[in-house]
Design a protein around this motif. Structure first.
Motif, PDB file in Angstrom:
ATOM      1  N   ILE A  95       0.838  -1.202   0.000  1.00  0.00           N
ATOM      2  CA  ILE A  95       0.000   0.000   0.000  1.00  0.00           C
ATOM      3  C   ILE A  95       0.873   1.252   0.000  1.00  0.00           C
ATOM      4  N   MET A  96       1.905   1.263   0.824  1.00  0.00           N
ATOM      5  CA  MET A  96       2.813   2.414   0.844  1.00  0.00           C
ATOM      6  C   MET A  96       3.497   2.585  -0.508  1.00  0.00           C
ATOM      7  N   SER A  97       3.896   1.482  -1.127  1.00  0.00           N
ATOM      8  CA  SER A  97       4.542   1.551  -2.437  1.00  0.00           C
ATOM      9  C   SER A  97       3.592   2.107  -3.492  1.00  0.00           C
ATOM     10  N   LEU A  98       2.333   1.665  -3.462  1.00  0.00           N
ATOM     11  CA  LEU A  98       1.351   2.149  -4.430  1.00  0.00           C
ATOM     12  C   LEU A  98       1.034   3.626  -4.217  1.00  0.00           C
ATOM     13  N   ILE A  99       0.994   4.059  -2.976  1.00  0.00           N
ATOM     14  CA  ILE A  99       0.740   5.479  -2.702  1.00  0.00           C
ATOM     15  C   ILE A  99       1.872   6.339  -3.248  1.00  0.00           C
ATOM     16  N   ARG A 100       3.099   5.879  -3.056  1.00  0.00           N
ATOM     17  CA  ARG A 100       4.235   6.640  -3.590  1.00  0.00           C
ATOM     18  C   ARG A 100       4.229   6.639  -5.120  1.00  0.00           C
ATOM     19  N   LYS A 101       3.793   5.530  -5.715  1.00  0.00           N
ATOM     20  CA  LYS A 101       3.763   5.430  -7.175  1.00  0.00           C
ATOM     21  C   LYS A 101       2.623   6.235  -7.772  1.00  0.00           C
TER      22      LYS A 101
ATOM     23  N   VAL B 177      -4.374   9.622  -3.371  1.00  0.00           N
ATOM     24  CA  VAL B 177      -4.666  10.093  -2.010  1.00  0.00           C
ATOM     25  C   VAL B 177      -4.780  11.609  -1.963  1.00  0.00           C
ATOM     26  N   ALA B 178      -4.629  12.250  -3.127  1.00  0.00           N
ATOM     27  CA  ALA B 178      -4.710  13.714  -3.153  1.00  0.00           C
ATOM     28  C   ALA B 178      -6.082  14.197  -2.705  1.00  0.00           C
ATOM     29  N   GLY B 179      -7.132  13.441  -3.047  1.00  0.00           N
ATOM     30  CA  GLY B 179      -8.477  13.824  -2.637  1.00  0.00           C
ATOM     31  C   GLY B 179      -8.685  13.761  -1.137  1.00  0.00           C
ATOM     32  N   MET B 180      -7.776  13.096  -0.422  1.00  0.00           N
ATOM     33  CA  MET B 180      -7.840  13.035   1.040  1.00  0.00           C
ATOM     34  C   MET B 180      -7.045  14.172   1.674  1.00  0.00           C
ATOM     35  N   ASN B 181      -6.535  15.061   0.805  1.00  0.00           N
ATOM     36  CA  ASN B 181      -5.769  16.229   1.250  1.00  0.00           C
ATOM     37  C   ASN B 181      -4.483  15.846   1.967  1.00  0.00           C
ATOM     38  N   ILE B 182      -3.823  14.804   1.457  1.00  0.00           N
ATOM     39  CA  ILE B 182      -2.532  14.410   2.003  1.00  0.00           C
ATOM     40  C   ILE B 182      -1.585  14.096   0.854  1.00  0.00           C
TER      41      ILE B 182
ATOM     42  N   GLY C 224       2.504   5.395   8.222  1.00  0.00           N
ATOM     43  CA  GLY C 224       2.311   3.957   8.097  1.00  0.00           C
ATOM     44  C   GLY C 224       0.875   3.588   7.792  1.00  0.00           C
ATOM     45  N   VAL C 225       0.651   2.298   7.622  1.00  0.00           N
ATOM     46  CA  VAL C 225      -0.665   1.741   7.308  1.00  0.00           C
ATOM     47  C   VAL C 225      -1.087   0.825   8.448  1.00  0.00           C
ATOM     48  N   GLU C 226      -2.296   1.009   8.955  1.00  0.00           N
ATOM     49  CA  GLU C 226      -2.822   0.159  10.015  1.00  0.00           C
ATOM     50  C   GLU C 226      -4.005  -0.644   9.491  1.00  0.00           C
ATOM     51  N   ILE C 227      -4.028  -1.917   9.822  1.00  0.00           N
ATOM     52  CA  ILE C 227      -5.148  -2.787   9.460  1.00  0.00           C
ATOM     53  C   ILE C 227      -5.944  -3.059  10.719  1.00  0.00           C
ATOM     54  N   THR C 228      -7.185  -2.620  10.733  1.00  0.00           N
ATOM     55  CA  THR C 228      -8.041  -2.828  11.897  1.00  0.00           C
ATOM     56  C   THR C 228      -8.967  -4.006  11.642  1.00  0.00           C
TER      57      THR C 228
ATOM     58  N   ARG D 182      -4.237  -3.394  -6.396  1.00  0.00           N
ATOM     59  CA  ARG D 182      -3.113  -3.283  -7.329  1.00  0.00           C
ATOM     60  C   ARG D 182      -3.616  -3.198  -8.772  1.00  0.00           C
ATOM     61  N   TRP D 183      -4.628  -4.028  -9.103  1.00  0.00           N
ATOM     62  CA  TRP D 183      -5.172  -3.983 -10.469  1.00  0.00           C
ATOM     63  C   TRP D 183      -5.797  -2.623 -10.765  1.00  0.00           C
ATOM     64  N   ALA D 184      -6.594  -2.112  -9.842  1.00  0.00           N
ATOM     65  CA  ALA D 184      -7.318  -0.861 -10.090  1.00  0.00           C
ATOM     66  C   ALA D 184      -6.366   0.315 -10.279  1.00  0.00           C
ATOM     67  N   LEU D 185      -5.337   0.400  -9.438  1.00  0.00           N
ATOM     68  CA  LEU D 185      -4.417   1.526  -9.542  1.00  0.00           C
ATOM     69  C   LEU D 185      -3.523   1.399 -10.771  1.00  0.00           C
ATOM     70  N   ASN D 186      -3.051   0.194 -11.045  1.00  0.00           N
ATOM     71  CA  ASN D 186      -2.222   0.003 -12.237  1.00  0.00           C
ATOM     72  C   ASN D 186      -3.014   0.226 -13.517  1.00  0.00           C
ATOM     73  N   SER D 187      -4.342   0.026 -13.455  1.00  0.00           N
ATOM     74  CA  SER D 187      -5.207   0.225 -14.626  1.00  0.00           C
ATOM     75  C   SER D 187      -5.781   1.634 -14.684  1.00  0.00           C
ATOM     76  N   ASP D 188      -5.415   2.468 -13.711  1.00  0.00           N
ATOM     77  CA  ASP D 188      -5.867   3.865 -13.670  1.00  0.00           C
ATOM     78  C   ASP D 188      -7.390   3.969 -13.651  1.00  0.00           C
ATOM     79  N   LYS D 189      -8.019   3.151 -12.811  1.00  0.00           N
ATOM     80  CA  LYS D 189      -9.475   3.175 -12.688  1.00  0.00           C
ATOM     81  C   LYS D 189      -9.896   4.167 -11.602  1.00  0.00           C
ATOM     82  N   ASN D 190     -10.919   4.967 -11.907  1.00  0.00           N
ATOM     83  CA  ASN D 190     -11.428   5.898 -10.907  1.00  0.00           C
ATOM     84  C   ASN D 190     -12.672   5.320 -10.228  1.00  0.00           C
ATOM     85  N   GLU D 191     -13.237   6.074  -9.293  1.00  0.00           N
ATOM     86  CA  GLU D 191     -14.377   5.583  -8.521  1.00  0.00           C
ATOM     87  C   GLU D 191     -15.569   5.240  -9.406  1.00  0.00           C
TER      88      GLU D 191
END
Length: 631
Positions: free
Chosen positions: A146-152, A157-162, A169-173, A435-444
């Motif tokens: 997840i961290m790697s994909l965010i950096r790539k 995550v721009a829409g989250m204002n960050i 880090g990433v937390e899994i609850t 991974r598929w969605a981000l690599n395929s540039d899919k939006n909401e």
């Protein structure tokens, strides 16, 4: 902090100095126990005098705490008879529990003798091969990816204002809901009485009474003392109101209960579940009430589920947190959330063998019991008003006023599900979709459109022939045939379930990505679950059915009443069909035994389904026969 130390030791205290201090302050801790979890979810327990732990504390903390020959764990074709050495390595990243034996009072301190329970990893030939280590690898792999994909893809995550640089880090609850049956002296309760109470929902969230109330209250209190943060305990839909004898004692207890507690990070959440089960068993045992975590303890009654909840949170360097799955004002989910949900659904066929792994579990997963048998999700009917659909596999839990509430609820697990493996498969599946969605540039919008597709409509990731979202009751809105077409054919036995590994070989890399599962571990699990299926069927289910059949006696004499002979003949025909050889054809039970003797597992599985149908018909026929007896 002293209150916490009475019942658990936090990870920051799991060092030589603090542990020696705690043990010095708590002489009632007389033993330690190394607790590893094998592939079938069995937890080890061995009493080691605390003096040995103190003498070898460095080895316990930094090396191999204990070694065993492998006979105590289920790891077929890994821990073999000629290469069975298993080392146990302590996990210092989670709580160590202090387990009190209230039946054994220490003569020196006057307190219950305690055991320090140490969660461990199981190591074979230098490789971690246990359920806890699989989940640990899944968590680490998910977080890193997840961290790697965010950096790539920082725009995701721009829409989250960050920006990526702000993320620490990433937390899994994760959390589970635990249902179980409590029973005592229930032999004189009629199935019809229990079933009627269930259909009328007389027990659901009803007031608890007597020992059941005491047991539930003591359970929640003990959970609080162990830092497990209970949120609710209540009666479930199954059971009947307990009866009171002349002396005021309650008897014929048969009630279904549920307890819920606060989420935690994934590994601790899975450990918490094992501790909660221990607390429940011990609490009700002291009240002479038996507890069962079987998925389906009685045919015809509500089964017990254990829904798994999972969410993902970004932890920022300034201390703030952001739910990665929460959508904006126009969407149920973010693109990360849609993609994760699509991954769960798309890869469920190879995840389900790890989630539904027993004969008992398949008796629960049947249409008409609000059990999730179809690979389909619900998002809610409207954005403004979140809704719940109890007939789907995956539900979206969200609160329009609380962005941190957004998470997925997987509804197929039961109390005997290996939570470590279930959560690991969830993480691997979600990551594949992300991974598929981000690599395929899919939006909401694009992801939601594909998630809401109808059977036959074009799809880039999901199966073209299926549909994956439904807000209706899938049991009433579709026929059996339509469900198979829209959602895929549902496995009915353990054998059919593990066949998914052969039917979907292209999806196996989803599990093995990042070295989380290995081919050897998947093979070992498959061997273990198949053998468990056989042993349960031959040596538990069939013998219990035989006892039940033998209890179905002829109740009328002579000519009886009109129709008695005819109704009894129907019963007899089914009894013979199940147990006796007729016209040279073995009975159903014998055909199952013969199939296993020949290692013909497909025939055994097919005949198991025939057996269940015959037993269902037999019970119905005997019920009709008995209810028409006048004298």
């Amino acid at each position: 902090m002293q209150e916490d130390l009475r019942n658990f030791i936090s990870p920051e205290k799991l060092n030589e100095k603090d542990l020696l201090y705690i043990l010095g302050e708590m002489p009632e801790i007389r033993f330690v126990s190394v607790a590893g979890v094998d592939l079938m979810g069995h937890e080890t327990d061995a009493k080691i005098p605390v003096e040995i732990f103190i003498e070898n504390i460095k080895q316990f903390l930094h090396g191999n705490a204990v070694s065993t020959d492998g006979s105590s764990v289920i790891l077929p074709d890994i821990a073999t008879i000629n290469n069975g050495k298993i080392d146990m390595k302590a996990d210092t990243s989670v709580k160590w529990w202090i387990d009190r034996n209230k039946d054994n009072i220490d003569s020196v301190t006057g307190l219950p003798v305690c055991t320090l329970k140490i969660p461990c990893f199981l190591i074979h030939d230098g490789q971690a091969v246990d359920s806890r280590s699989i989940l640990k690898r899944a968590v680490s792999h998910f977080q890193a990816e997840i961290m790697s994909l965010i950096r790539k893809y920082p725009e995701t995550v721009a829409g989250m204002n960050i920006i990526p640089e702000e993320i620490a880090g990433v937390e899994i609850t994760a959390a589970t809901e635990l249902e179980f049956w409590a029973r005592a002296q229930e032999d004189n309760l009629e199935l019809e009485e229990l079933s009627a109470s269930q259909e009328l929902k007389e027990q659901y969230w009803a007031r608890t009474q007597g020992d059941i109330r005491t047991g539930l209250e003591q359970t929640l209190t003990t959970m609080s003392e162990y830092g497990l943060s209970p949120e609710m305990g209540h009666k479930e839909v199954g059971g009947v109101k307990s009866r009171v004898s002349r002396n005021g004692a309650r008897q014929s207890i048969m009630e279904q209960l549920e307890v819920d507690w606060r989420f935690d990070h994934a590994m601790q959440a899975a450990d918490n579940e094992l501790m909660v089960k221990l607390i429940i068993r011990e609490t009700f045992r002291r009240l002479d009430i038996d507890v069962t975590f079987l998925a389906k303890p009685m045919e015809g009654l509500s089964g017990s589920g254990e829904h798994h909840h999972m969410g993902v949170v970004l932890r920022l360097k300034n201390g703030d947190k952001i739910n990665l799955f929460t959508g904006n004002e126009k969407h149920f989910l973010s693109r990360w959330g849609y993609a994760a949900l699509m991954g769960l659904l798309h890869n469920y066929e190879i995840a389900v063998p790890f989630i539904v792994q027993s004969n008992d579990a398949f008796r629960r997963l049947k249409k008409g019991y609000e059990a999730p048998i179809c690979i389909v999700a619900s998002l809610g009917r409207t954005l403004e008003i979140p809704s719940r659909n109890r007939t789907v596999l995956v539900g979206l839990i969200r609160d329009a006023t609380d962005p941190f509430a957004t998470r997925f609820e997987l509804r197929s697990p039961n109390p005997h599900t290996n939570t470590y493996l279930a959560m690991a498969t969830m993480l691997q599946s979600m990551l594949h979709g992300i991974r598929w969605a981000l690599n395929s540039d899919k939006n909401e919008d694009q992801l939601l459109k594909e998630l809401c597709k109808q059977p036959g409509e074009q799809a880039d990731y999901l199966e073209q022939t299926r549909m994956y979202r439904c807000e209706d009751d899938v049991f009433t809105a579709f026929t059996d045939k339509q469900r198979d077409v829209c959602f895929g054919r549902v496995p009915a036995t353990v054998w059919e379930n593990v066949q998914s590994f052969d039917l979907y070989p292209e999806k196996i890399p989803v599990l093995t990505a990042g070295g989380v599962f290995t081919p050897e571990l998947i093979h070992s699990f498959r061997v273990a679950v198949t053998e468990k299926w056989r042993v349960e069927l031959e040596h538990r289910i069939i013998p219990n059915f035989i006892k039940e059949i033998r209890s179905m006696c002829c109740l009328h004499q002579g000519g009886g009443n009109p129709g008695d002979d005819k109704r009894w003949q129907k019963v007899q025909a089914l009894r013979y069909q199940l147990m006796l050889e007729l016209d040279g054809r073995p009975g159903i039970f014998d055909r199952i035994h013969q199939a296993f003797d020949k290692n013909d597992l497909q025939t055994a599985s097919d005949t198991q389904k025939i057996m269940y149908n015959a037993m269902k018909n037999l019970r119905q026929c005997y019920h009709e026969y008995r209810n028409h007896i006048l004298d």
